[in-house]
Design an enzyme around this catalytic site. Structure first.
Site, mmCIF file in Angstrom:
data_model
loop_
_atom_site.group_PDB
_atom_site.id
_atom_site.type_symbol
_atom_site.label_atom_id
_atom_site.label_comp_id
_atom_site.label_asym_id
_atom_site.label_seq_id
_atom_site.Cartn_x
_atom_site.Cartn_y
_atom_site.Cartn_z
ATOM 1 N N ASP A 13 47.862 49.212 97.030
ATOM 2 C CA ASP A 13 47.772 47.743 97.025
ATOM 3 C C ASP A 13 49.152 47.085 97.049
ATOM 4 O O ASP A 13 49.327 45.986 96.526
ATOM 5 C CB ASP A 13 46.991 47.227 95.808
ATOM 6 C CG ASP A 13 45.654 47.929 95.657
ATOM 7 O OD1 ASP A 13 44.949 48.050 96.664
ATOM 8 O OD2 ASP A 13 45.325 48.355 94.537
ATOM 9 N N GLY A 40 41.832 49.309 101.365
ATOM 10 C CA GLY A 40 41.498 48.028 101.955
ATOM 11 C C GLY A 40 42.799 47.322 102.247
ATOM 12 O O GLY A 40 43.538 46.975 101.334
ATOM 13 N N HIS A 41 43.123 47.184 103.506
ATOM 14 C CA HIS A 41 44.381 46.539 103.856
ATOM 15 C C HIS A 41 44.109 45.120 104.330
ATOM 16 O O HIS A 41 43.287 44.902 105.210
ATOM 17 C CB HIS A 41 45.111 47.329 104.950
ATOM 18 C CG HIS A 41 45.550 48.678 104.475
ATOM 19 N ND1 HIS A 41 46.034 49.640 105.320
ATOM 20 C CD2 HIS A 41 45.581 49.205 103.238
ATOM 21 C CE1 HIS A 41 46.349 50.705 104.606
ATOM 22 N NE2 HIS A 41 46.075 50.466 103.348
ATOM 23 N N THR A 42 44.787 44.182 103.698
ATOM 24 C CA THR A 42 44.538 42.784 104.012
ATOM 25 C C THR A 42 45.608 42.284 104.968
ATOM 26 O O THR A 42 46.797 42.417 104.696
ATOM 27 C CB THR A 42 44.565 41.946 102.726
ATOM 28 O OG1 THR A 42 43.771 42.616 101.753
ATOM 29 C CG2 THR A 42 44.043 40.549 102.963
ATOM 30 N N GLN A 221 46.484 53.940 100.096
ATOM 31 C CA GLN A 221 46.726 54.143 98.652
ATOM 32 C C GLN A 221 48.241 54.238 98.388
ATOM 33 O O GLN A 221 49.005 53.640 99.125
ATOM 34 C CB GLN A 221 45.983 55.378 98.130
ATOM 35 C CG GLN A 221 44.487 55.165 98.000
ATOM 36 C CD GLN A 221 43.707 55.606 99.218
ATOM 37 O OE1 GLN A 221 44.111 56.492 99.934
ATOM 38 N NE2 GLN A 221 42.576 54.981 99.452
ATOM 39 N N SER A 411 59.302 40.534 101.420
ATOM 40 C CA SER A 411 58.176 39.687 101.800
ATOM 41 C C SER A 411 57.989 38.598 100.748
ATOM 42 O O SER A 411 57.932 38.885 99.556
ATOM 43 C CB SER A 411 56.921 40.557 101.921
ATOM 44 O OG SER A 411 55.798 39.742 102.099
ATOM 45 N N GLY A 413 55.535 36.038 101.100
ATOM 46 C CA GLY A 413 54.246 35.379 101.303
ATOM 47 C C GLY A 413 53.392 36.256 102.193
ATOM 48 O O GLY A 413 53.892 37.199 102.800
HETATM 49 P P1 GDP Z 1 47.387 47.040 100.711
HETATM 50 O O1 GDP Z 1 46.141 47.834 100.445
HETATM 51 O O2 GDP Z 1 48.611 47.779 100.311
HETATM 52 O O3 GDP Z 1 47.459 46.463 102.087
HETATM 53 O O4 GDP Z 1 47.330 45.841 99.733
HETATM 54 P P2 GDP Z 1 46.281 44.657 99.626
HETATM 55 O O5 GDP Z 1 45.212 44.715 100.626
HETATM 56 O O6 GDP Z 1 45.921 44.518 98.213
HETATM 57 O O7 GDP Z 1 47.205 43.481 100.107
HETATM 58 C C1 GDP Z 1 47.905 42.778 99.265
HETATM 59 C C2 GDP Z 1 47.539 41.306 99.305
HETATM 60 O O8 GDP Z 1 48.733 40.604 99.161
HETATM 61 C C3 GDP Z 1 46.923 40.788 100.574
HETATM 62 O O9 GDP Z 1 46.038 39.739 100.261
HETATM 63 C C4 GDP Z 1 48.108 40.261 101.369
HETATM 64 O O10 GDP Z 1 47.794 39.226 102.257
HETATM 65 C C5 GDP Z 1 48.964 39.746 100.264
HETATM 66 N N1 GDP Z 1 50.391 39.809 100.494
HETATM 67 C C6 GDP Z 1 51.114 40.719 101.184
HETATM 68 N N2 GDP Z 1 52.431 40.451 101.077
HETATM 69 C C7 GDP Z 1 52.529 39.352 100.296
HETATM 70 C C8 GDP Z 1 53.631 38.602 99.786
HETATM 71 O O11 GDP Z 1 54.797 38.915 100.041
HETATM 72 N N3 GDP Z 1 53.333 37.542 98.983
HETATM 73 C C9 GDP Z 1 52.065 37.177 98.661
HETATM 74 N N4 GDP Z 1 51.880 36.131 97.873
HETATM 75 N N5 GDP Z 1 51.004 37.857 99.129
HETATM 76 C C10 GDP Z 1 51.248 38.934 99.919
#
Ligand code: GDP
Length: 433
Positions: A13, A40-42, A221, A411, A413
């Site tokens: 995450d 789950g990658h957002t 992961q 990063s 945002g």
């Molecule tokens: P992953 O599994 O490693 O991709 O992590 P997640 O799916 O939990 O993604 C992390 C969340 O943080 C997602 O909702 C992204 O859009 C968001 N996100 C990624 N980088 C940043 C950042 O630099 N700042 C903020 N506020 N949100 C971020």
């Protein structure tokens, strides 16, 4: 002629979705090598938010081919649900850009059932998507691979054997053993869709590397959830570390060039298991709320804590990390002071190493913190490091020095544009004609 690896340096995450998506601008082929729909990658593109579980994050860039490697386990219902969802949102030709390893194992409903029954009694905090039991079948040699789906008669026999192994367990836990037909019947339409996507992906990726295509390997992961190197037994069933990329994608380790580790500016963990820098106070709540730290697959609130430099060192060591991508720095805005774990007090004294042996033994360890100044300004518009408030800059430099590896990117945002690039190892690498 090599491939690059991007992986999570913490407990997952870390924001891998955004970072991989950012770097796919420089990739012709994006390969996922391990895990299943528990990841789950957002991704945020413009104002649109997309969560991918099985599809590599590169799928949103038209022109990028994506590979599901042989180290993965696939729930075909989830895979085609994801593809259909993206196509409904107007992104055409997803399946045409996807290649699936004929050796990737398939997650079946009895894996999900076993995972759910076991979680009810043992509770290590899995996502209950059947990932662990599917890997157990793989290791027991009773797994079913995507390539088997070309012959459903053969699949029927394999399901019979696998169910023979699971039946006593399912019954003992009060579950109902599914019939073979109830498993194989629904596989028919899925098999018809997946078979045209199958290939020897080890060969495909190796040829792409040989031909000078830019290959990016995307982890799922994180390092501390690795089956071998994580906080066992509270780990995932696959290998999120860089060595896993070589095995799960089917290319030699000497074909891997740059390894980028992703870390948040703080730490989170989902599920049970050691998390020495965990916070249970208002700072922890700030991190959870400002960082929207709720699981993208399960919706579970994540545990939150301060950044752990010894853990980052550990990740640097077991992965051979060349550079770091630091995410979610903006989430720290508003905290009056920020702490970073720089060492541990253990029974045998103070150490700057991550105390994996002590954690394995269940011994208490005490993080030693360094306190840094906070800041109140929003960071989203910063384009270069100098645009950040002084305290944020100091925090970033402190982390870089403490981690002992250069920062490639910060990063600030979720959007693509909310990214400060300090060094891009991929710029200047020409795409093959
Ligand atoms: P992953 O599994 O490693 O991709 O992590 P997640 O799916 O939990 O993604 C992390 C969340 O943080 C997602 O909702 C992204 O859009 C968001 N996100 C990624 N980088 C940043 C950042 O630099 N700042 C903020 N506020 N949100 C971020």
């Amino acid at each position: 002629m090599s491939a690059d690896v991007i992986l999570g340096a913490q407990w997952g995450d870390e924001g891998k979705g955004k970072i991989v998506d950012f770097y796919t601008e420089f990739a012709d082929l994006v390969v996922r090598w391990g895990g299943g729909p528990n990841a789950g990658h957002t991704l945020v593109v413009g104002d649109e938010k997309v969560v991918v579980r099985l599809l590599p994050s590169g799928i949103l860039r038209e022109g990028t081919r994506c590979v599901i490697g042989q180290g993965m386990v696939l729930d075909l219902g989830v895979l085609f649900g994801e593809i259909d969802d993206l196509e409904r949102r107007g992104r055409a030709g997803i399946a045409e850009r996807l290649v699936v390893s004929h050796r990737a194992h398939v997650v079946l409903p009895y894996h999900v059932l076993v995972d759910t029954l076991r979680e009810q009694s043992q509770g290590i905090g899995t996502t209950k998507k059947g990932i662990g039991p599917a890997y157990e079948d793989k290791v027991r040699r009773t797994g079913i691979r995507a390539g088997d789906l070309t012959d459903l008669g053969r699949v029927t026999k394999l399901v019979e054997t696998a169910l023979g192994h699971w039946a006593p367990f399912i019954t003992a836990f009060g579950g109902t053993v599914p019939s073979v037909d109830s498993i194989v019947g629904p596989l028919e339409p899925l098999a018809r869709r997946v078979v045209p996507l199958l290939a020897d992906t080890s060969l495909l990726v190796s040829q792409a590397i040989r031909d000078g295509r830019r290959v990016l390997m995307e982890g799922a992961q994180g390092t501390l959830l690795d089956l071998d190197h994580g906080t066992y037994p509270y780990v995932t069933s696959s290998s999120p570390v860089s060595g896993g990329a070589s095995v799960g994608a089917g290319v030699g380790p000497n074909r891997i060039d740059t390894v980028i580790g992703i870390t948040k500016a703080y730490a989170t963990r989902v599920g049970a298991g050691p998390f020495p820098t965990e916070l249970e106070d208002s700072d922890g709540i700030h991190l959870r709320e400002a960082g929207a730290e709720f699981g993208s697959v399960t919706g579970r609130p994540r545990r939150t804590g301060w950044l752990d430099l010894p853990a980052l060192h550990y990740a640097g060591r077991v992965n051979g990390i060349d550079g770091l991508a630091l995410t979610k720095l903006d989430v720290l805005t508003g905290l009056p002071r920020i702490r970073v774990c720089v060492a541990y007090e253990t029974r045998s004294g103070r150490t700057s190493e991550f105390p994996i042996v002590e954690l394995d033994r269940g011994e208490a360890v005490m993080p030693v913190y360094q306190e840094l100044e906070g800041w109140t300004e929003a960071l989203g518009n910063a384009k270069v490091l100098d645009d950040l408030p002084k305290a944020a800059r100091a925090y970033v430099r402190f982390l870089e020095e403490g981690a002992g590896v250069p920062l490639f990117l910060v990063s600030v945002g979720p959007r693509r544009r909310e990214t400060i690039v300090l060094h891009n190892p991929f710029v200047g690498r020409a795409a093959a004609p």
